[in-house]
Design a protein around this motif. Structure first.
Motif, PDB file in Angstrom:
ATOM      1  N   HIS A 102     -39.877  -2.461 -42.729  1.00 31.24           N
ATOM      2  CA  HIS A 102     -40.090  -1.022 -42.995  1.00 31.24           C
ATOM      3  C   HIS A 102     -40.003  -0.198 -41.711  1.00 31.24           C
ATOM      4  CE1 HIS A 102     -41.104  -0.547 -47.337  1.00 31.24           C
ATOM      5  NE2 HIS A 102     -41.231  -1.856 -47.233  1.00 31.24           N
ATOM      6  N   ASP A 105     -36.790   0.221 -40.309  1.00 33.93           N
ATOM      7  CA  ASP A 105     -35.377   0.635 -40.152  1.00 33.93           C
ATOM      8  C   ASP A 105     -35.162   2.084 -40.568  1.00 33.93           C
ATOM      9  OD1 ASP A 105     -35.728   0.019 -42.871  1.00 33.93           O
ATOM     10  OD2 ASP A 105     -33.673  -0.713 -43.108  1.00 33.93           O
ATOM     11  N   TYR A 127     -41.804   1.412 -52.750  1.00 32.81           N
ATOM     12  CA  TYR A 127     -41.040   1.554 -51.509  1.00 32.81           C
ATOM     13  C   TYR A 127     -41.002   3.041 -51.106  1.00 32.81           C
ATOM     14  CZ  TYR A 127     -37.283   0.959 -48.100  1.00 32.81           C
ATOM     15  OH  TYR A 127     -36.547   0.942 -46.941  1.00 32.81           O
ATOM     16  N   ASP A 179     -30.232  -3.592 -44.298  1.00 31.80           N
ATOM     17  CA  ASP A 179     -29.609  -4.563 -45.215  1.00 31.80           C
ATOM     18  C   ASP A 179     -28.097  -4.443 -45.194  1.00 31.80           C
ATOM     19  OD1 ASP A 179     -32.226  -4.937 -45.808  1.00 31.80           O
ATOM     20  OD2 ASP A 179     -32.138  -4.049 -47.803  1.00 31.80           O
TER      21      ASP A 179
END
Ligand code: GLA
Length: 343
Positions: free
Chosen positions: A17, A19, A201, A152
């Motif tokens: 968490h 990025d 999220y 990702d």
């Protein structure tokens, strides 16, 4: 011309968490992934079949996301079209050996593979892998409504098997680092499934945005942890910011540890990362905490939740010589957990 491409899943070794908060992350490519065959069409439609689903789906590219498995494919084709890689829609055949809802980036692997297949169909004058990664992130942010960072998509578009990718998510510079010899990063699914679209999220992203507004910065990771502690920022924002600033520092230490083959230190950073995700970012769940504890009790050098959180997989660092025995003990103690793969 028919285009072909594949993209691996990724496991994040450390740096969760951060990025979208200006930090450094350390993902690695997996041996499992997604393969795509793409046949361009003249009309603006998509026909998609996937070996993980019984029935193919046909849709128009103008359709908005509707919450089923074909959404990422529509979003990726819309991006491929706006990059000029295809003139209309496409027929897609998707093959995947990745678990979904596991925090291993099956969605990023799919969108990156579709964009690369469209590039393959278009010929040599097409965008580079970093541009493909940015386009795949737009699919998540703008089409699917998931406010994820860039980790990702960069990892699955660029990372090489057997190496970790130290990615500066602010400048988008990266360095490929060898994984340790003699040890393996083992990925185990906890049995608890989760989706990035389920709202939690986004909730964490909103809390981080609150902390950014308080400190008047876009970059929580470079604040001093002591300043955050003493700032008077209210909870839970203070804890979220504290996780970001300390996690970024743990990634830097882990990177040093991998380079100097200080495996003990690498394991320690993974354990500390898990505690911070559990207590400060509050993104773990009880079955994952229990699985992580078992991993280290049974002799892993370090273990932690990996990915977006609230379920999914853990990653553990284990000596090769003890791996088989270790894994069977861990799985015997956690019947719902399942071995997935190695980084
Ligand atoms: C998901 C997101 C990433 C990152 C991780 C948590 O995988 O897609 O951008 O934020 O969660 O580190």
């Amino acid at each position: 011309m028919t285009g072909h491409a594949s993209a691996p899943g990724r496991v994040n070794l450390i740096g969760e968490h951060i990025d979208y908060n200006g930090g450094m992350v350390l993902p690695a490519a997996l041996s499992v992934g997604v393969t795509v065959e793409l046949e361009p069409r003249d009309d603006d439609r998509m026909h998609v079949s996937a070996d993980q689903y019984d029935h193919p789906i046909e849709r128009g590219l103008e359709e908005e996301a509707r919450g089923d498995w074909s959404d990422p494919s529509v979003g990726a084709l819309r991006e491929a079209k706006s990059l000029g890689l295809i003139g209309g829609g496409a027929d897609l055949i998707i093959r995947s050996n990745m678990p979904q809802g596991a925090g291993l980036s099956s969605s990023a692997a799919l969108t990156v593979a579709i964009l690369k297949a469209a590039r393959d169909a278009a010929g040599p004058t097409a965008p580079n892998d970093a541009e493909i990664a940015l386009a795949a992130r737009r699919v998540e942010n703008d089409y699917l409504g998931v406010p994820c960072g860039i980790m990702d998509q960069f990892a699955v578009a660029i990372a090489k098997p057997g190496m970790a990718m130290a990615l500066d998510t602010e400048k988008l510079n990266y360095e490929l680092v060898d994984l340790p010899r003699g040890q393996t990063f083992v990925v185990i699914h906890s049995g608890v499934s989760r989706k990035l679209t389920d709202g939690r999220y986004k909730e964490r992203k909103v809390e981080c945005d609150g902390a950014k507004a308080f400190f008047q910065t876009n970059d929580l990771c470079h604040l001093e942890p002591e300043d955050i502690s003493a700032s008077g920022l209210e909870e839970p924002m203070r804890k979220r910011a504290l996780h970001c600033a300390t996690e970024h520092r743990r990634v830097l230490s882990m990177l040093d540890a991998l380079k100097s083959e200080d495996i003990g230190k690498a394991g320690e950073m993974m354990n500390e990362s898990h505690i911070s995700m559990r207590d400060h970012f509050e993104m773990s769940v009880e079955p994952i905490d229990a699985l992580v504890s078992t991993c280290t009790e049974q002799g892993a050098l370090g273990a932690r939740l990996t990915g977006g959180g609230f379920g999914g997989c853990i990653v553990a660092l284990v000596a090769n010589a003890r791996k088989e025995e270790w894994l069977s003990k861990v799985l015997a103690l956690h019947p719902s957990a399942k071995f997935v793969c190695e980084a």
